[in-house]
Design a protein around this motif. Structure first.
Motif, PDB file in Angstrom:
ATOM      1  N   PHE A  16       0.832  -1.197   0.000  1.00  0.00           N
ATOM      2  CA  PHE A  16       0.000   0.000   0.000  1.00  0.00           C
ATOM      3  C   PHE A  16       0.871   1.254   0.000  1.00  0.00           C
ATOM      4  O   PHE A  16       2.105   1.189   0.143  1.00  0.00           O
ATOM      5  CB  PHE A  16      -0.933  -0.009   1.215  1.00  0.00           C
ATOM      6  CG  PHE A  16      -2.291   0.569   0.933  1.00  0.00           C
ATOM      7  CD1 PHE A  16      -3.169  -0.052   0.061  1.00  0.00           C
ATOM      8  CD2 PHE A  16      -2.700   1.735   1.556  1.00  0.00           C
ATOM      9  CE1 PHE A  16      -4.424   0.478  -0.193  1.00  0.00           C
ATOM     10  CE2 PHE A  16      -3.950   2.278   1.310  1.00  0.00           C
ATOM     11  CZ  PHE A  16      -4.818   1.648   0.441  1.00  0.00           C
ATOM     12  N   LEU A  17       0.220   2.397  -0.159  1.00  0.00           N
ATOM     13  CA  LEU A  17       0.927   3.676  -0.208  1.00  0.00           C
ATOM     14  C   LEU A  17       1.820   3.870   1.012  1.00  0.00           C
ATOM     15  O   LEU A  17       1.388   3.675   2.151  1.00  0.00           O
ATOM     16  CB  LEU A  17      -0.083   4.835  -0.255  1.00  0.00           C
ATOM     17  CG  LEU A  17      -0.801   5.115  -1.573  1.00  0.00           C
ATOM     18  CD1 LEU A  17      -1.821   6.216  -1.376  1.00  0.00           C
ATOM     19  CD2 LEU A  17       0.183   5.503  -2.657  1.00  0.00           C
ATOM     20  N   GLY A  18       3.078   4.256   0.770  1.00  0.00           N
ATOM     21  CA  GLY A  18       3.963   4.658   1.840  1.00  0.00           C
ATOM     22  C   GLY A  18       4.514   3.555   2.709  1.00  0.00           C
ATOM     23  O   GLY A  18       5.092   3.819   3.758  1.00  0.00           O
ATOM     24  N   VAL A  19       4.373   2.299   2.263  1.00  0.00           N
ATOM     25  CA  VAL A  19       4.824   1.191   3.110  1.00  0.00           C
ATOM     26  C   VAL A  19       6.319   0.943   2.998  1.00  0.00           C
ATOM     27  O   VAL A  19       6.896   0.222   3.812  1.00  0.00           O
ATOM     28  CB  VAL A  19       4.019  -0.086   2.781  1.00  0.00           C
ATOM     29  CG1 VAL A  19       4.500  -0.707   1.473  1.00  0.00           C
ATOM     30  CG2 VAL A  19       4.057  -1.089   3.915  1.00  0.00           C
ATOM     31  N   GLY A  20       6.964   1.516   1.987  1.00  0.00           N
ATOM     32  CA  GLY A  20       8.419   1.387   1.865  1.00  0.00           C
ATOM     33  C   GLY A  20       8.900   0.632   0.644  1.00  0.00           C
ATOM     34  O   GLY A  20      10.040   0.147   0.623  1.00  0.00           O
ATOM     35  N   GLU A 102       7.585  -2.300  -9.518  1.00  0.00           N
ATOM     36  CA  GLU A 102       6.883  -1.695  -8.386  1.00  0.00           C
ATOM     37  C   GLU A 102       5.554  -1.112  -8.866  1.00  0.00           C
ATOM     38  O   GLU A 102       5.508  -0.014  -9.405  1.00  0.00           O
ATOM     39  CB  GLU A 102       7.727  -0.587  -7.737  1.00  0.00           C
ATOM     40  CG  GLU A 102       7.022   0.109  -6.587  1.00  0.00           C
ATOM     41  CD  GLU A 102       7.731   1.361  -6.118  1.00  0.00           C
ATOM     42  OE1 GLU A 102       7.080   2.169  -5.418  1.00  0.00           O
ATOM     43  OE2 GLU A 102       8.920   1.532  -6.439  1.00  0.00           O
ATOM     44  N   PRO A 103       4.439  -1.832  -8.680  1.00  0.00           N
ATOM     45  CA  PRO A 103       3.137  -1.273  -9.056  1.00  0.00           C
ATOM     46  C   PRO A 103       2.717  -0.174  -8.082  1.00  0.00           C
ATOM     47  O   PRO A 103       3.228  -0.075  -6.964  1.00  0.00           O
ATOM     48  CB  PRO A 103       2.189  -2.477  -8.963  1.00  0.00           C
ATOM     49  CG  PRO A 103       3.060  -3.689  -8.832  1.00  0.00           C
ATOM     50  CD  PRO A 103       4.325  -3.205  -8.196  1.00  0.00           C
ATOM     51  N   THR A 104       1.762   0.625  -8.493  1.00  0.00           N
ATOM     52  CA  THR A 104       1.226   1.645  -7.621  1.00  0.00           C
ATOM     53  C   THR A 104       0.641   1.034  -6.356  1.00  0.00           C
ATOM     54  O   THR A 104       0.078  -0.065  -6.379  1.00  0.00           O
ATOM     55  CB  THR A 104       0.131   2.469  -8.332  1.00  0.00           C
ATOM     56  OG1 THR A 104      -0.536   3.284  -7.362  1.00  0.00           O
ATOM     57  CG2 THR A 104      -0.897   1.577  -8.990  1.00  0.00           C
ATOM     58  N   GLY A 105       0.778   1.759  -5.247  1.00  0.00           N
ATOM     59  CA  GLY A 105       0.246   1.277  -3.977  1.00  0.00           C
ATOM     60  C   GLY A 105      -1.260   1.233  -3.921  1.00  0.00           C
ATOM     61  O   GLY A 105      -1.833   0.669  -2.991  1.00  0.00           O
ATOM     62  N   LEU A 106      -1.934   1.796  -4.936  1.00  0.00           N
ATOM     63  CA  LEU A 106      -3.393   1.776  -4.973  1.00  0.00           C
ATOM     64  C   LEU A 106      -3.914   0.854  -6.069  1.00  0.00           C
ATOM     65  O   LEU A 106      -5.083   0.927  -6.433  1.00  0.00           O
ATOM     66  CB  LEU A 106      -3.932   3.197  -5.195  1.00  0.00           C
ATOM     67  CG  LEU A 106      -3.682   4.167  -4.042  1.00  0.00           C
ATOM     68  CD1 LEU A 106      -4.116   5.578  -4.421  1.00  0.00           C
ATOM     69  CD2 LEU A 106      -4.431   3.710  -2.790  1.00  0.00           C
ATOM     70  N   GLY A 107      -3.054  -0.032  -6.571  1.00  0.00           N
ATOM     71  CA  GLY A 107      -3.459  -0.925  -7.651  1.00  0.00           C
ATOM     72  C   GLY A 107      -3.456  -2.379  -7.243  1.00  0.00           C
ATOM     73  O   GLY A 107      -2.759  -2.792  -6.314  1.00  0.00           O
ATOM     74  N   PHE A 150      -5.779  -3.568  -0.502  1.00  0.00           N
ATOM     75  CA  PHE A 150      -4.900  -4.005   0.586  1.00  0.00           C
ATOM     76  C   PHE A 150      -4.932  -5.532   0.705  1.00  0.00           C
ATOM     77  O   PHE A 150      -3.885  -6.184   0.869  1.00  0.00           O
ATOM     78  CB  PHE A 150      -5.378  -3.357   1.887  1.00  0.00           C
ATOM     79  CG  PHE A 150      -4.400  -3.414   3.024  1.00  0.00           C
ATOM     80  CD1 PHE A 150      -3.264  -2.627   3.036  1.00  0.00           C
ATOM     81  CD2 PHE A 150      -4.637  -4.237   4.105  1.00  0.00           C
ATOM     82  CE1 PHE A 150      -2.374  -2.653   4.103  1.00  0.00           C
ATOM     83  CE2 PHE A 150      -3.755  -4.282   5.175  1.00  0.00           C
ATOM     84  CZ  PHE A 150      -2.623  -3.489   5.179  1.00  0.00           C
ATOM     85  N   ILE A 151      -6.130  -6.109   0.574  1.00  0.00           N
ATOM     86  CA  ILE A 151      -6.290  -7.569   0.673  1.00  0.00           C
ATOM     87  C   ILE A 151      -5.647  -8.271  -0.520  1.00  0.00           C
ATOM     88  O   ILE A 151      -4.914  -9.261  -0.370  1.00  0.00           O
ATOM     89  CB  ILE A 151      -7.783  -7.936   0.776  1.00  0.00           C
ATOM     90  CG1 ILE A 151      -8.347  -7.465   2.126  1.00  0.00           C
ATOM     91  CG2 ILE A 151      -7.995  -9.435   0.601  1.00  0.00           C
ATOM     92  CD1 ILE A 151      -9.845  -7.589   2.239  1.00  0.00           C
ATOM     93  N   GLN A 152      -5.908  -7.763  -1.723  1.00  0.00           N
ATOM     94  CA  GLN A 152      -5.373  -8.412  -2.924  1.00  0.00           C
ATOM     95  C   GLN A 152      -3.850  -8.359  -2.957  1.00  0.00           C
ATOM     96  O   GLN A 152      -3.195  -9.303  -3.432  1.00  0.00           O
ATOM     97  CB  GLN A 152      -5.958  -7.756  -4.176  1.00  0.00           C
ATOM     98  CG  GLN A 152      -7.453  -7.955  -4.352  1.00  0.00           C
ATOM     99  CD  GLN A 152      -7.843  -9.419  -4.404  1.00  0.00           C
ATOM    100  OE1 GLN A 152      -7.116 -10.255  -4.947  1.00  0.00           O
ATOM    101  NE2 GLN A 152      -8.994  -9.752  -3.822  1.00  0.00           N
ATOM    102  N   GLN A 153      -3.275  -7.279  -2.471  1.00  0.00           N
ATOM    103  CA  GLN A 153      -1.808  -7.199  -2.420  1.00  0.00           C
ATOM    104  C   GLN A 153      -1.232  -8.281  -1.518  1.00  0.00           C
ATOM    105  O   GLN A 153      -0.158  -8.833  -1.799  1.00  0.00           O
ATOM    106  CB  GLN A 153      -1.398  -5.808  -1.930  1.00  0.00           C
ATOM    107  CG  GLN A 153      -1.666  -4.704  -2.937  1.00  0.00           C
ATOM    108  CD  GLN A 153      -1.452  -3.313  -2.366  1.00  0.00           C
ATOM    109  OE1 GLN A 153      -1.328  -3.135  -1.146  1.00  0.00           O
ATOM    110  NE2 GLN A 153      -1.429  -2.314  -3.224  1.00  0.00           N
TER     111      GLN A 153
END
Length: 367
Positions: A16-20, A102-107, A150-153
């Motif tokens: 997700f966004l900003g996780v590193g 690195e895919p987008t954190g919202l994808g 978040f779940i699919q990631q």
């Protein structure tokens, strides 16, 4: 495409966004084998593309690393056409031994994995471990724990990295394990660590990235997309231009024609990105820009990042979850700033784009 007898290894690094994710990729690049050439494909949610500027200029200069950006959140889209074009270009230009994506954190990363396994790429690419970074403190928050992305990631992961472990309480890792079981995610390995990863965790990950992914046996490969795509050219620009329809990959070729700034925006569900690109000759006052950055840390701002030319040097800035990280960059062609806003937050003050932009412009010039 010429098919090599040796497949190119690929790792998808999601979260997700900003996780590193970008921090992890930088660490892996710093410790890659000396005799290998690596390439990185970065997809950002916003249109302006900043993350590639935060990668290693030293490796790029040495010809050991090629970085390609696909801004605008389209790497994980159902069509997958930007993905295929970008990967093909990486293969032809760099002839890499390994590609980090690195895919987008919202994808949703499942689509990119399907594309990597289709009949066009499967003879050329070997999908190795899919790595998902998760902040274990987030699984107690329904905003994240019930979020489909978040779940699919988590579900695609061969390896889960529980990042930011220095912030965890006694039960956070066990809560993460329970949540993974509940959503049907069964990674083969879980690594807890701070970023950048310390020696033991890094050594473990370096071994795991070379393992073939097991997720490929559970999905159907995505058919090749053959349809053409097009975009609408922007209107003739003024001094400050709003470009919502510009093709993302053309940002590096902006013809400024006397302008000093262009604005880009992108929306996906409740998340909206606001991005500004400044002409190469524009410089910012460091202190004034940092005052502006700190003034933008509102409840509805989930991410702020930038690569900015200041009179004191080139500044990399990344703010997420109340954590502000600054870095000195070696090079950048122009200055780029992006804010990602969650518009569904009922307690937050509405984001005033005009006011924020005017304050940002006030940081230009001087020292």
């Amino acid at each position: 495409m010429k098919i090599s007898t040796k497949k190119i290894n690929v790792n998808v690094i999601t979260g997700f966004l900003g996780v590193g994710k970008t921090s992890l990729i930088k660490t892996l690049l710093q410790h890659k084998p000396d005799n290998e050439t690596w390439a990185v494909l970065v997809n950002e949610f916003g249109q302006v593309g900043i993350d590639a500027s935060l990668m290693s200029a030293k490796d790029k200069a040495a010809g050991e690393l090629l970085i390609k950006q696909v801004p605008g959140g389209c790497l994980c889209c159902a069509a997958g056409l930007p993905t295929q074009v970008a990967i093909s270009q990486l293969i032809q230009q760099a002839k890499p031994d390994r590609i980090l994506i690195e895919p987008t954190g919202l994808g949703h990363p499942k689509q990119i994995i399907q594309t990597l396994c289709n009949e066009y790429f499967s003879p050329v690419l070997q999908l190795d471990s899919v790595i998902t970074l998760i902040d274990a403190t987030k699984v107690a928050d329904e905003k994240y724990a019930l979020n489909d992305t978040f779940i699919q990631q988590a579900r695609v992961a061969d390896v889960v990295i529980a990042s930011k472990s220095e912030t965890y309480g006694d039960n956070d890792l066990s809560s993460l394990s329970d949540w993974l079981s509940v959503i049907g995610a069964f990674p083969q390995h879980t690594i807890a660590g701070t970023l950048p990863l310390q020696t033991e965790a890094l050594t473990q990950l370096q071994n795991l990235i070379c393992h073939p992914s097991t997720f490929t046996s559970r999905i159907a490969a995505k058919p090749i997309q053959t349809q053409r795509t097009s975009f609408v050219a922007p209107q003739a620009p003024g001094l400050f231009t709003d470009n919502n329809l510009v093709e993302p990959t053309l940002l590096a070729d902006i013809d400024w024609q006397g302008e000093m700034m262009q604005y880009f925006t992108h929306q996906q569900q409740e998340y909206v990105s606001h991005g500004w690109v400044f002409a190469p000759e524009v410089s910012f006052g460091f202190d004034r820009f940092m005052t502006w950055v700190k003034s933008q840390q509102h409840a509805n701002v989930v991410r702020l990042k930038g690569a900015v030319i200041t009179y004191d040097g080139i500044l990399g800035v990344n703010w997420v979850d109340s954590d502000l990280c600054l870095s000195e960059l070696d090079e950048t062609f122009d200055s780029r700033v992006e804010i990602i806003v969650n518009e569904s937050n009922p307690c937050a003050q509405p984001f005033d784009k005009a006011q924020v932009e005017q304050a940002l412009l006030g940081c230009i010039g001087g020292h």
